[in-house]
Motif scaffolding. Structure first.
Motif, short mmCIF file in Angstrom:
data_model
loop_
_atom_site.label_atom_id
_atom_site.label_comp_id
_atom_site.label_asym_id
_atom_site.label_seq_id
_atom_site.Cartn_x
_atom_site.Cartn_y
_atom_site.Cartn_z
N MET A 83 0.90 -1.25 0.07
CA MET A 83 -0.02 0.00 -0.17
C MET A 83 0.88 1.26 0.07
O MET A 83 0.50 2.27 -0.42
N LYS A 84 2.16 1.16 0.46
CA LYS A 84 2.76 2.32 0.27
C LYS A 84 3.52 2.36 -0.83
O LYS A 84 3.62 3.73 -1.40
N ILE A 85 3.78 1.48 -1.62
CA ILE A 85 4.21 1.59 -3.30
C ILE A 85 3.03 2.23 -3.98
O ILE A 85 3.19 2.98 -4.92
N PHE A 86 2.03 1.49 -3.73
CA PHE A 86 0.73 1.73 -4.71
C PHE A 86 -0.11 2.90 -3.95
O PHE A 86 -1.13 2.71 -3.32
N THR A 87 0.19 4.07 -4.20
CA THR A 87 -0.18 5.28 -3.72
C THR A 87 -1.57 5.51 -4.37
O THR A 87 -1.59 5.16 -5.26
N PRO A 88 -2.18 6.41 -3.65
CA PRO A 88 -3.39 7.03 -4.48
C PRO A 88 -3.12 7.42 -5.56
O PRO A 88 -4.03 7.41 -6.69
#
Length: 449
Positions: A143-148
């Motif tokens: 989730m840190k890599i796939f940011t909004p």
């Protein structure tokens, strides 16, 4: 209001709690309501895939049946849950699952652009499911890599890239000698308007089932035009057991590349759905339980292709149905899964769906694919429009759509590069991820006017 208080209030408004078991009649009625809410999503994707692969009516009907079967199996896996705590599969809360539209663009790339056909599509689904299972152990760092900004851009690109296909269906199908016939366009417009009006003004089940109602209206209107061949229904079997690998399975690793983005986005979306599910059922989910929900997606996505269905994902619309119906019963969701399995065994039912003219699906496709794009834009609306974020969005969408419309430009790239950038989805995702990592984020940067 604190989260625990909100959950208590949600629980107090429920008529049937998670552990409650309504009588059989009530369970069947509420289970059918869940099926009705999800039905258009369950059957629309196999119809789209069949259209992409140009399958005949019999094979199309099988895909629809297989999708219903897979949805039932996956829903039971997710709802019931099994296995030890650390490796549990399934969140254990009421859900309905099916193939998401987010997997359609990469499926189109595999079936048509890469020439993998249905066998390549199913092989990529299974290999991608293994990847998703591995990713389930890395939810937080992922989730840190796939940011909004990355997630929103990829989802937007997925919806946009499918619009040319929707308009081919509106025209009657790209290989139709009467392509663009005004009657096809008229039917598509009527379907579009019906869905639009129901979504905007209808309430309750009329709103939830807007896509299915619009498709039924278009289907009926197509009959007097002679676009529906009912002889196909008479030729279909009354009862048929599912077949294993009916279309074959090709495990060529290159076919999984377009699916990587879809599975990455699925993990993030499922985490959000699981958290929402915990809220509406009044159950505070631990991180392990959320991960178990993601894991159920991957296990179901591994199993479903063997019976002829695509990857599985938890349907958000059924989560939204829980506060509306005040029913959070796990038992009801399992009954819904059993009913889906039973319905899938009758080919005449799926054939009725499969003989639908493509222009009907095209009218619905505009809104279905458009909704995918808008959900991405909704995510992007929460992103600060700095110079960095604007560059990421513009580059990813620009390159992604460019490859979607002109895939031949990258067809001669050497080795694995042609696979990585052969799909607009994967090309756009790679660009978004790389730029997100190399362009330093400055929280104090001003927004662009």
């Amino acid at each position: 209001m604190e989260k625990n208080e909100a959950q208590t209030n949600n629980t107090s408004t429920l008529v049937y709690q998670v552990e409650d078991k309504p009588n059989l009649g009530t369970s069947i009625l509420l289970g059918l309501q869940n099926i009705l809410t999800a039905f258009s999503g369950i059957v629309a994707v196999p119809l789209v895939i069949a259209g992409l692969a140009k399958l005949n009516v019999v094979d199309t009907a099988y895909l629809v049946s297989a999708s219903l079967l897979a949805s039932g199996i996956a829903s039971i896996i997710q709802t019931k849950g099994f296995g030890p705590k650390k490796f549990r599969v399934g969140v254990g809360l009421p859900t309905v699952m099916g193939t998401d539209f987010g997997f359609v663009p990469p499926a189109n790339t595999i079936i048509n652009t890469m020439g993998g056909g249905m066998a390549g599509y199913f092989g990529a689904s299974i290999l991608g499911a293994i990847l998703e299972f591995i990713l389930s152990f890395f939810v937080k760092p992922l989730m840190k890599i796939f940011t909004p900004v990355v997630t929103g851009t990829v989802i937007t690109l997925m919806g946009m890239s499918m619009m040319p296909i929707a308009f081919d269906w509106i025209g009657g199908g790209s290989d139709n000698p009467n392509y663009g016939d005004a009657r096809y366009i008229l039917i598509a417009v009527i379907v579009f308007v019906v869905i639009l009006l129901l979504n905007r003004y209808a309430k309750g089940i009329w709103n939830s089932a807007a896509v299915m109602i619009g498709i039924i209206v278009g289907y009926i209107i197509s009959i007097p035009f002679g676009f529906v061949d009912f002889s196909q229904i008479g030729n279909a079997e009354w009862f048929q057991m599912p077949e294993i690998a009916r279309f074959g399975i090709d495990f060529n690793p290159k076919f999984v590349v377009p699916f990587i983005a879809g599975y990455l986005v699925t993990v993030i979306e499922t985490v959000g759905v699981m958290e929402t599910l915990g809220e509406v059922t009044g159950k505070k989910l631990s991180r392990d339980e959320v991960v178990a929900g993601v894991r159920a997606d991957s296990v179901s996505s591994f199993v479903c292709p063997f019976v002829g269905s695509g990857p599985a994902q938890t349907f958000g619309q059924n989560v939204g149905l829980i506060p509306l119906t005040k029913c959070a019963s796990q038992h009801v969701a399992i009954v819904a899964g059993v009913l889906l399995i039973l319905i899938s065994l009758f080919p005449k039912v799926s054939t009725v769906v499969s003989i639908m003219p493509s222009c009907v699906l095209g009218g619905a496709g505009i809104l279905m694919f458009g909704t995918v794009a808008i959900s991405g834009i909704k995510t992007l609306s929460k992103v600060k429009f700095t110079n960095r974020n604007l560059l990421i969005m513009a580059s990813s969408i620009g390159i992604g759509l460019g490859v979607t419309f002109r895939p031949e430009v990258v067809a001669k790239l050497p080795g694995i590069l042609s696979s990585l950038f052969g799909s607009g989805i994967s090309a756009g995702t790679i660009v978004a991820l790389i730029l997100s990592l190399i362009l330093k984020d400055d929280p104090d940067a001003p927004e662009i006017e």
